[in-house]
Design a protein around this motif. Sequence first.
Motif, short mmCIF file in Angstrom:
data_model
loop_
_atom_site.label_atom_id
_atom_site.label_comp_id
_atom_site.label_asym_id
_atom_site.label_seq_id
_atom_site.Cartn_x
_atom_site.Cartn_y
_atom_site.Cartn_z
N ILE A 39 0.86 -1.18 0.00
CA ILE A 39 0.00 0.00 0.00
C ILE A 39 0.90 1.24 0.00
CG2 ILE A 39 -1.86 1.21 1.22
CD1 ILE A 39 -2.63 -1.66 0.53
N PHE A 40 0.60 2.20 -0.86
CA PHE A 40 1.41 3.41 -0.96
C PHE A 40 0.53 4.64 -0.80
CE2 PHE A 40 3.58 0.17 -3.35
CZ PHE A 40 4.90 0.31 -2.93
N ARG A 41 1.03 5.59 -0.03
CA ARG A 41 0.39 6.90 0.10
C ARG A 41 1.36 7.92 -0.47
NH1 ARG A 41 -0.06 10.21 5.63
NH2 ARG A 41 -0.66 12.19 4.74
N LEU A 42 0.94 8.62 -1.52
CA LEU A 42 1.80 9.61 -2.14
C LEU A 42 1.65 10.96 -1.45
CD1 LEU A 42 1.38 8.78 -5.93
CD2 LEU A 42 2.81 7.68 -4.19
N ALA A 43 2.59 11.85 -1.66
CA ALA A 43 2.54 13.20 -1.08
C ALA A 43 1.31 13.95 -1.58
CB ALA A 43 3.81 13.97 -1.42
N VAL B 266 -9.29 0.43 -12.02
CA VAL B 266 -8.55 0.79 -10.82
C VAL B 266 -9.13 2.05 -10.21
CG1 VAL B 266 -6.29 1.42 -9.88
CG2 VAL B 266 -6.45 -0.29 -11.68
N ALA B 267 -9.50 1.96 -8.95
CA ALA B 267 -10.00 3.13 -8.22
C ALA B 267 -8.91 3.56 -7.25
CB ALA B 267 -11.26 2.76 -7.45
N HIS B 268 -8.55 4.82 -7.26
CA HIS B 268 -7.48 5.31 -6.40
C HIS B 268 -8.08 6.12 -5.27
CE1 HIS B 268 -4.86 3.83 -9.40
NE2 HIS B 268 -5.47 4.54 -10.32
N GLY B 269 -7.68 5.78 -4.06
CA GLY B 269 -8.24 6.43 -2.89
C GLY B 269 -7.78 7.86 -2.76
N GLU B 270 -8.74 8.76 -2.66
CA GLU B 270 -8.46 10.16 -2.40
C GLU B 270 -9.60 10.70 -1.55
OE1 GLU B 270 -7.26 12.64 -5.75
OE2 GLU B 270 -7.24 10.83 -6.95
N GLY B 271 -9.28 11.28 -0.45
CA GLY B 271 -10.29 11.94 0.37
C GLY B 271 -11.33 11.01 0.95
N GLY B 272 -12.60 11.32 0.71
CA GLY B 272 -13.70 10.65 1.39
C GLY B 272 -14.23 9.40 0.78
N GLY B 273 -13.51 8.73 -0.07
CA GLY B 273 -13.95 7.45 -0.60
C GLY B 273 -14.36 7.55 -2.05
N THR B 274 -14.49 6.37 -2.68
CA THR B 274 -14.86 6.31 -4.09
C THR B 274 -16.11 5.51 -4.28
OG1 THR B 274 -13.44 4.38 -4.38
CG2 THR B 274 -12.50 6.53 -4.94
N GLY C 118 -1.57 12.72 -1.76
CA GLY C 118 -2.72 12.17 -1.06
C GLY C 118 -3.30 10.94 -1.74
N GLU C 119 -2.85 10.63 -2.94
CA GLU C 119 -3.35 9.43 -3.63
C GLU C 119 -2.86 8.18 -2.91
OE1 GLU C 119 -3.54 10.31 -8.26
OE2 GLU C 119 -1.62 10.88 -7.36
N ILE C 120 -3.72 7.16 -2.94
CA ILE C 120 -3.40 5.87 -2.34
C ILE C 120 -3.43 4.82 -3.45
CG2 ILE C 120 -4.08 4.15 -0.62
CD1 ILE C 120 -3.47 6.85 0.66
N TYR C 121 -2.42 3.95 -3.46
CA TYR C 121 -2.34 2.87 -4.45
C TYR C 121 -2.03 1.57 -3.75
CZ TYR C 121 -2.03 6.59 -7.91
OH TYR C 121 -2.28 7.71 -8.68
N ALA C 122 -2.43 0.47 -4.37
CA ALA C 122 -2.11 -0.85 -3.85
C ALA C 122 -1.74 -1.76 -5.01
CB ALA C 122 -3.31 -1.42 -3.09
N VAL C 123 -0.61 -2.45 -4.85
CA VAL C 123 -0.14 -3.42 -5.84
C VAL C 123 0.37 -4.65 -5.09
CG1 VAL C 123 0.49 -1.69 -7.60
CG2 VAL C 123 2.20 -2.43 -5.92
N ASP C 124 0.61 -5.73 -5.82
CA ASP C 124 1.18 -6.92 -5.18
C ASP C 124 2.48 -6.57 -4.48
OD1 ASP C 124 -0.70 -8.87 -5.73
OD2 ASP C 124 0.26 -9.49 -7.60
#
Length: 126
Positions: free
Chosen positions: A29-33, A118-126, A35-41
């Motif tokens: 799981i990655f959180r970028l500066a 792919v849905a990328h997490g930002e803020g209050g949900g997708t 605010g985007e959140i990503y998940a990969v194997d």
Amino acid sequence: MTWTSVCAVDALAADRGAAALVDGHQVAIFRLATGEIYAVDHRDPFSGANVMARGLVGTRGDIPTVASPIYKQVFDLQTGKCLDDDSVALRSWPVRVVDGMIEVDDTVSDETVSEDLVAHGEGGGT
């Protein structure tokens, strides 16, 4: 979709990764500066080691990336595709943020998720 809560957004340092176990799969799981959140194997397909969460976060052009800490292949965090070898990809996992918690969808097939799913997490949900 079945969403699994993995951690609070605030628990992740910006531009760093963390490993999580999602329905028996190791996920980075990655959180970028930004605010985007990503998940990969979490498993590096070149070395076979579970190390992707320790990879180097960066960009290639406008593409957010992670470089394997072992052999340094670079992967697109949005799609999981290896930017150095078109025949290789990490599975990318849809993510969202709900009430400050990062959730990963664990119902997607074991194949790499296509870019349009792919849905990328930002803020209050997708």
